[in-house]
Design an enzyme around this catalytic site. Structure first.
Site, mmCIF file in Angstrom:
data_model
loop_
_atom_site.group_PDB
_atom_site.id
_atom_site.type_symbol
_atom_site.label_atom_id
_atom_site.label_comp_id
_atom_site.label_asym_id
_atom_site.label_seq_id
_atom_site.Cartn_x
_atom_site.Cartn_y
_atom_site.Cartn_z
ATOM 1 C CB CYS A 182 -15.045 -0.397 -4.405
ATOM 2 S SG CYS A 182 -13.687 0.788 -4.307
ATOM 3 C CB ALA A 219 -0.324 -0.283 -6.361
ATOM 4 C CG ASP A 246 -2.160 0.886 1.006
ATOM 5 O OD1 ASP A 246 -3.216 0.339 0.658
ATOM 6 O OD2 ASP A 246 -2.040 2.115 1.185
ATOM 7 C CG ASP A 289 -10.144 -4.294 -2.924
ATOM 8 O OD1 ASP A 289 -11.018 -3.858 -3.706
ATOM 9 O OD2 ASP A 289 -10.220 -4.172 -1.684
#
Length: 410
Positions: A356, A296, A266, A316
């Site tokens: 998301c 990332a 992260d 994700d």
């Protein structure tokens, strides 16, 4: 934030919510009848009275002057009316709210039998209470308001939520667009005592920290619970890379599932410190867990240069598209990040690609990922697709945002 043992008095509104006779445009009436919970300013033809946040818009038919619906009025938001009910006349009172809250509770009962006490209790529009979210962490309920329309009803809602959720403590969180009112500030304790701002809760028998007073959202991302459990089931004897790991939810489940090695990647060092602490809660100082701080996209390139590979790679990312105009860029970002992830999946390994972004449709997301896989030249098998867990029901199109695909690569 008030001291942890201080329960602020919920201020009574200067004036009780008014009832505003409202008429919509023809298109607005069609939207209302379709069951959509949002009426934007352009869908509203007229409102009788000045109106303040939380007033009840009583919507009447343009031609026959009959009741069409009722919602919470917000004069300062593009979403002018958040619909509570459409159809036959209904009274918005304590009994109405109690019915909605009890219906939400009933839907979540099966989840609570799975050694889990961290869950979303009320999912806003999708549970018929637009702009109101309640998450529960081990007996601490966190109410998050995404609109000021709920301030006039908090005193009425508080005991209903507390009883239904069996919550000893209730904390208030406010979205950035919601300004504090009186003692109702972000992180205020509305009921009970919050001895520590971090609450330890349980998810499928694993423990996690939720910073309920200041953490992102309400303190934790609960929506990937099912996928985290699935990752645990797929991790036995594997090296696992958790990209955009944030607080390490996937990493903890992978370790619990018997992974040989788990790398949490992260860009946020503080988030990875929480990931380390979540691992320690369950496994102590586990040498299988590694932390990698960095961008990332850049770090995946570096891992590939070092010829590293993994039996399971979880990708994700945070939402790449918060507005419609950002969708094209989001799809390109999904293409780039998954293109970088594919070479890191060893033959026979699994890529979990998730999104998301509600603005990005399921069809476009999966088509983008699968185009990446085809262009890689590697064969692949779609194992499964997953969407929302039971505590994140979908009640309207924009309520559907979470999607994930599991792909086994040759």
């Amino acid at each position: 934030m008030p001291p942890a043992n201080l329960v602020p008095d919920i201020p009574h509104p200067a004036l009780p919510p008014a009832r505003l006779a409202t008429r919509l445009t023809p298109q607005g009436e069609r939207i209302l009848r379709s069951g959509h919970p949002w009426l934007f300013d352009g869908a509203v033809d007229s409102v009788k009275g000045p109106g303040k946040a939380g007033d009840l818009s009583i919507i009447f038919d343009r031609k026959k002057d009959r009741f069409l619906g009722v919602g919470l009025y917000d004069p300062d938001s593009p979403i002018r009316i958040r619909v509570l009910h459409q159809g036959s006349p209904i009274k918005i009172d304590t009994a109405f709210f109690a019915d909605r809250i009890q219906a939400a509770r009933k839907l979540r009962l099966p989840l609570l039998k799975k050694n889990t006490n961290g869950y979303r209790f009320i999912h806003g529009e999708n549970d018929g209470l637009p702009a109101l979210v309640v998450d529960v962490y081990a007996g601490v309920a966190v109410i998050k308001l995404y609109s000021p329309v709920w301030f006039p009803y908090l005193e009425e809602l508080l005991p209903l939520i507390q009883r239904a959720a069996k919550a000893d403590t209730v904390v208030l969180r406010l979205a950035r667009v919601v300004n504090p009112v009186g003692g109702l500030t972000d992180g205020a304790v509305l009921a009970g005592k919050l001895t520590e701002p971090e609450v330890v809760f349980k998810e499928h028998n694993l423990q996690f920290l939720a910073h309920v007073a200041e953490g992102h959202k309400t303190g934790f991302f609960l929506d990937h619970r099912h996928n985290r459990k699935r990752v645990g089931e797929l991790s036995e004897a594997q090296d696992v890379l958790d990209v955009f790991s944030y607080a390490g939810g996937f990493s903890v489940h992978a370790l619990a599932g018997g992974a040989y090695r788990v790398v949490s990647l992260d860009i946020s060092a503080p988030a990875l410190e929480v990931a380390r602490r979540n691992v320690a809660l369950n496994f102590g100082a586990d040498p299988r867990h590694e932390i990698l701080v960095g961008d990332a996209f850049q770090e995946l390139e570096q891992l590939a240069r070092r010829k590293e590979d993994f039996g399971l790679v979880v990708v994700d990312p945070p939402s790449f598209a918060k507005r419609e105009k950002e969708v094209r860029g989001a799809l390109d970002a999904y293409r780039r990040i998954n293109t970088l992830a594919v070479p890191l999946v060893k033959p026979g390994g699994i890529l979990l690609a998730a999104s998301c972004s509600s603005r990005v449709s399921n069809e476009d997301f999966f088509a983008t990922v699968e185009k990446v896989l085809k262009r890689s030249g590697r064969g692949y098998t779609l194992l499964e697709r997953s969407y929302h867990d039971v505590d994140h029901p979908i009640g309207f199109p924009e309520g559907a945002y979470l999607k994930a695909g599991y792909y086994r690569l040759d």
